[in-house]
Motif scaffolding. Structure first.
Motif, PDB file in Angstrom:
ATOM      1  N   UNK A 285       0.820  -1.208   0.000  1.00  0.00           N
ATOM      2  CA  UNK A 285       0.000   0.000   0.000  1.00  0.00           C
ATOM      3  C   UNK A 285       0.853   1.256   0.000  1.00  0.00           C
ATOM      4  N   UNK A 286       0.275   2.336  -0.522  1.00  0.00           N
ATOM      5  CA  UNK A 286       0.723   3.692  -0.214  1.00  0.00           C
ATOM      6  C   UNK A 286      -0.415   4.374   0.527  1.00  0.00           C
ATOM      7  N   UNK A 287      -0.066   4.922   1.701  1.00  0.00           N
ATOM      8  CA  UNK A 287      -1.038   5.589   2.538  1.00  0.00           C
ATOM      9  C   UNK A 287      -0.461   6.922   3.001  1.00  0.00           C
ATOM     10  N   UNK A 288      -1.324   7.763   3.537  1.00  0.00           N
ATOM     11  CA  UNK A 288      -0.870   9.027   4.097  1.00  0.00           C
ATOM     12  C   UNK A 288      -1.395  10.253   3.409  1.00  0.00           C
ATOM     13  N   UNK A 289      -2.304  10.075   2.445  1.00  0.00           N
ATOM     14  CA  UNK A 289      -2.893  11.236   1.804  1.00  0.00           C
ATOM     15  C   UNK A 289      -3.617  12.139   2.789  1.00  0.00           C
ATOM     16  N   UNK A 290      -4.138  11.535   3.854  1.00  0.00           N
ATOM     17  CA  UNK A 290      -4.800  12.319   4.893  1.00  0.00           C
ATOM     18  C   UNK A 290      -3.871  12.751   6.005  1.00  0.00           C
ATOM     19  N   UNK A 291      -2.617  12.302   5.956  1.00  0.00           N
ATOM     20  CA  UNK A 291      -1.621  12.752   6.914  1.00  0.00           C
ATOM     21  C   UNK A 291      -1.507  11.948   8.189  1.00  0.00           C
ATOM     22  N   UNK A 292      -2.219  10.820   8.287  1.00  0.00           N
ATOM     23  CA  UNK A 292      -2.216  10.033   9.541  1.00  0.00           C
ATOM     24  C   UNK A 292      -1.345   8.790   9.443  1.00  0.00           C
TER      25      UNK A 292
ATOM     26  N   UNK B 131       3.266   3.786  -7.141  1.00  0.00           N
ATOM     27  CA  UNK B 131       4.099   4.910  -7.506  1.00  0.00           C
ATOM     28  C   UNK B 131       3.404   6.060  -8.203  1.00  0.00           C
ATOM     29  N   UNK B 132       2.189   5.866  -8.636  1.00  0.00           N
ATOM     30  CA  UNK B 132       1.463   6.967  -9.259  1.00  0.00           C
ATOM     31  C   UNK B 132       1.146   8.049  -8.233  1.00  0.00           C
ATOM     32  N   UNK B 133       0.789   7.637  -7.024  1.00  0.00           N
ATOM     33  CA  UNK B 133       0.464   8.574  -5.952  1.00  0.00           C
ATOM     34  C   UNK B 133       1.758   8.978  -5.251  1.00  0.00           C
ATOM     35  N   UNK B 134       2.016  10.273  -5.062  1.00  0.00           N
ATOM     36  CA  UNK B 134       3.244  10.690  -4.364  1.00  0.00           C
ATOM     37  C   UNK B 134       3.339  10.069  -2.974  1.00  0.00           C
ATOM     38  N   UNK B 135       4.551   9.701  -2.582  1.00  0.00           N
ATOM     39  CA  UNK B 135       4.756   9.036  -1.299  1.00  0.00           C
ATOM     40  C   UNK B 135       4.809  10.046  -0.162  1.00  0.00           C
ATOM     41  N   UNK B 136       3.872   9.984   0.804  1.00  0.00           N
ATOM     42  CA  UNK B 136       3.961  10.856   1.969  1.00  0.00           C
ATOM     43  C   UNK B 136       5.044  10.347   2.934  1.00  0.00           C
ATOM     44  N   UNK B 137       5.822  11.271   3.462  1.00  0.00           N
ATOM     45  CA  UNK B 137       6.834  10.949   4.468  1.00  0.00           C
ATOM     46  C   UNK B 137       6.665  11.928   5.617  1.00  0.00           C
ATOM     47  N   UNK B 138       6.417  11.420   6.815  1.00  0.00           N
ATOM     48  CA  UNK B 138       6.347  12.288   7.987  1.00  0.00           C
ATOM     49  C   UNK B 138       7.762  12.522   8.494  1.00  0.00           C
ATOM     50  N   UNK B 139       8.108  13.791   8.680  1.00  0.00           N
ATOM     51  CA  UNK B 139       9.469  14.139   9.086  1.00  0.00           C
ATOM     52  C   UNK B 139       9.453  15.080  10.281  1.00  0.00           C
ATOM     53  N   UNK B 140      10.475  14.959  11.118  1.00  0.00           N
ATOM     54  CA  UNK B 140      10.705  15.947  12.160  1.00  0.00           C
ATOM     55  C   UNK B 140      11.093  17.253  11.466  1.00  0.00           C
ATOM     56  N   UNK B 141      10.494  18.387  11.835  1.00  0.00           N
ATOM     57  CA  UNK B 141      10.726  19.629  11.089  1.00  0.00           C
ATOM     58  C   UNK B 141      12.195  19.979  10.876  1.00  0.00           C
ATOM     59  N   UNK B 142      13.043  19.724  11.865  1.00  0.00           N
ATOM     60  CA  UNK B 142      14.467  20.026  11.734  1.00  0.00           C
ATOM     61  C   UNK B 142      15.099  19.300  10.542  1.00  0.00           C
TER      62      UNK B 142
END
Length: 227
Positions: free
Chosen positions: A97-104, A132-143
């Motif tokens: 799966x690719x998930x994270x479009x909603x940010x969770x 791969x069609x949908x951009x991959x969300x990556x949660x990152x520490x702001x720094x």
């Protein structure tokens, strides 16, 4: 022609039909996030006396569950979940799966990891041959936002900050287009997750879904991993 909204409603009902006969009064369900899951929560509320409580992957879903009269527990209070039900932005035939479009994505991955069975509910537009069609969300520490973005460019991606968005964990999300996962998305997931500053990425390949219910014009299709 069945509309996409109607397909989402149908697949939410299909998920309920799968899990409802297996629930016990003490059962605790894992519940994901998104528009399809919203419909599942609304249906689940009618049967709130058939199980004990839920664990939610987002503040949004927590509010909707509580509005439906369903008790929401912190995951730290729960040893196991029989089911986790969630949507996806993409799913392939191997149930990666690719998930994270909603940010969770981070909380979704954590809650899914505790469940015995992850049921993914999508309409047919989300089923792909290759991720791969949908951009991959990556949660990152702001720094680490820019250092992670540089690493993504080295991997052939085109990172873009999700402007104005902060996750429930207080972090930022980079959406990365143009990545090619090949035939080994689990290795790609591990590679990205090991970059300093990455909380997690939206690839669910190391541990994907056990069952995908896919709503289409011809009905509900089941994609299932065999034990």
């Amino acid at each position: 022609m069945i509309t996409q909204d109607q397909l989402k409603q149908q697949v939410a009902q299909a998920a309920l039909d799968v899990i409802l006969p297996q629930l016990q009064p003490e059962s605790v369900l894992g519940v994901g996030t998104g528009s399809t899951v919203d419909r599942f929560i609304d249906l689940l509320g009618v049967h709130r006396d058939a199980f004990g409580a839920a664990v939610s992957s987002s503040e949004r879903s927590t509010r909707r569950l509580q509005a439906a009269g369903i008790q929401v527990l912190d995951l730290n209070q729960v040893a196991s979940l029989p089911f986790y039900v969630d949507g996806a932005d993409e799913v392939d035939h191997q149930l990666n799966l690719i998930k994270g479009g909603g940010g969770a994505l981070t909380r979704e991955k954590i809650v899914a990891s505790v469940a015995d069975r992850f049921i993914c509910i999508v309409d047919e537009t989300k089923l792909v041959e290759t991720l791969g069609r949908f951009p991959l969300p990556i949660e990152v520490i702001p720094l680490a936002r820019e250092s992670v973005a540089r690493e993504m460019r080295q991997l052939g991606g085109r990172p873009e900050l999700r402007a104005g968005f902060i996750t429930d964990n207080g972090n930022q999300i980079i959406d990365v287009a143009g990545l090619a996962y090949g035939s080994q998305p689990a290795e790609f997931e591990a590679l990205i997750n090991n970059i300093p500053g990455v909380v997690t990425c939206g690839l669910f390949a190391i541990s994907g879904a056990h069952l995908a219910l896919v709503a289409g014009q011809a009905g509900i299709a089941r994609l299932e991993l065999q034990d």
